[in-house]
Design an enzyme around this catalytic site. Sequence first.
Site, PDB file in Angstrom:
ATOM      1  N   ARG A   1       0.875  -1.183   0.000  1.00  0.00           N
ATOM      2  CA  ARG A   1       0.000   0.000   0.000  1.00  0.00           C
ATOM      3  C   ARG A   1       0.909   1.228   0.000  1.00  0.00           C
ATOM      4  O   ARG A   1       1.779   1.369   0.865  1.00  0.00           O
ATOM      5  CB  ARG A   1      -0.889  -0.007   1.250  1.00  0.00           C
ATOM      6  CG  ARG A   1      -1.704   1.258   1.490  1.00  0.00           C
ATOM      7  CD  ARG A   1      -2.749   1.476   0.415  1.00  0.00           C
ATOM      8  NE  ARG A   1      -3.770   2.415   0.841  1.00  0.00           N
ATOM      9  CZ  ARG A   1      -3.642   3.733   0.826  1.00  0.00           C
ATOM     10  NH1 ARG A   1      -2.494   4.282   0.433  1.00  0.00           N
ATOM     11  NH2 ARG A   1      -4.650   4.503   1.197  1.00  0.00           N
TER      12      ARG A   1
ATOM     13  N   ARG B   1      -0.507  -5.494   4.793  1.00  0.00           N
ATOM     14  CA  ARG B   1       0.132  -4.927   3.602  1.00  0.00           C
ATOM     15  C   ARG B   1       1.350  -4.088   3.978  1.00  0.00           C
ATOM     16  O   ARG B   1       1.360  -3.412   5.018  1.00  0.00           O
ATOM     17  CB  ARG B   1      -0.857  -4.043   2.831  1.00  0.00           C
ATOM     18  CG  ARG B   1      -2.078  -4.773   2.323  1.00  0.00           C
ATOM     19  CD  ARG B   1      -3.033  -3.819   1.623  1.00  0.00           C
ATOM     20  NE  ARG B   1      -3.506  -2.753   2.514  1.00  0.00           N
ATOM     21  CZ  ARG B   1      -4.420  -1.839   2.183  1.00  0.00           C
ATOM     22  NH1 ARG B   1      -4.931  -1.855   0.957  1.00  0.00           N
ATOM     23  NH2 ARG B   1      -4.798  -0.920   3.044  1.00  0.00           N
TER      24      ARG B   1
ATOM     25  N   GLU C   1     -11.196   5.357  -5.196  1.00  0.00           N
ATOM     26  CA  GLU C   1     -11.480   3.929  -5.091  1.00  0.00           C
ATOM     27  C   GLU C   1     -12.115   3.368  -6.359  1.00  0.00           C
ATOM     28  O   GLU C   1     -13.114   3.901  -6.856  1.00  0.00           O
ATOM     29  CB  GLU C   1     -12.408   3.676  -3.900  1.00  0.00           C
ATOM     30  CG  GLU C   1     -11.832   4.078  -2.546  1.00  0.00           C
ATOM     31  CD  GLU C   1     -10.623   3.254  -2.165  1.00  0.00           C
ATOM     32  OE1 GLU C   1     -10.533   2.082  -2.592  1.00  0.00           O
ATOM     33  OE2 GLU C   1      -9.762   3.770  -1.428  1.00  0.00           O
TER      34      GLU C   1
END
Length: 290
Positions: free
Chosen positions: A96, A149, A104
């Site tokens: 990320r 992540r 998004e």
Amino acid sequence: MGICISTAGVCISTTEDALNDFLDRQSRFYKESKQAKEHLAKKNAATNGNDSHINAILQSDLSPIYPSLPNAAQKYLCRNVYDGDTLTLDDGSRVRLLGIDTPELKEKQPFALEAKEYTKKYCHGKNIWLTFQENGGIENDKNKDHYGRLLAFIWVSLSGDDNNGGKKGEKTPRQSSFDSNASQWLCINEGLVASGLAHSYSPSKSKKVHNHDKLLGLQKLARGHKRGQWKTHKDYNAIVTPSGSAFHKCKNKRNTLSDCKYLARSKSLSLLSVSDAYDKGLHPCRNCFG
């Protein structure tokens, strides 16, 4: 006579334009031709505006392009780009991008596809370099979010070198000086913000990335030049709290009434323009804005 001579070029140009327009009108495709010319004119205007924006950034101290990599940068191969701020490494690890947030894809937010294409263009199937906020790299759990992540800055070479293959975790020596032959390195995190395809993001006011102020500067430039998602931006009032890191949607532009669940117990609410909120490093509340 003197006036006619000094403006002769303009007169001739005007006459030619009128003649061309007359001839175009005789064509059955006049309407289509006119629309094509208007589209081309708008496209050229947009290109010139984008060039001005790029020049303004490159000539400032906010450029996302660097003459060398950070010392701790490690090389990895990018297997896939999920969206503008998320990708997968060849070993399956998900990354990320740190310090930013892009529109998004799942919610079909404007410029989500453009943000993905930006990151995909530079990273997909290519070598990338990762640096982290905390020491220890991938071994430090502080460099991971609650989804597991990796939280990282992504770097890519703009010289075309080292873009195919490479060993996982391989360190790349930092160049000692910058000259006309030196490689150039783009920080994808900063590049997305500079292009208007991401905004600065900090989960809290106490957790700011090392280049927080630079990201805010790039964000302000992109908004001023109406790049990417800022192209249609219109200012309005939002609700903020004294210690919060987000701004919230209000029912009425003149008061602090809101349906946001995160404000149910909050006190000392105040109104602030969205532009000022962004400049202060605040981000849109995900409950309010999706």
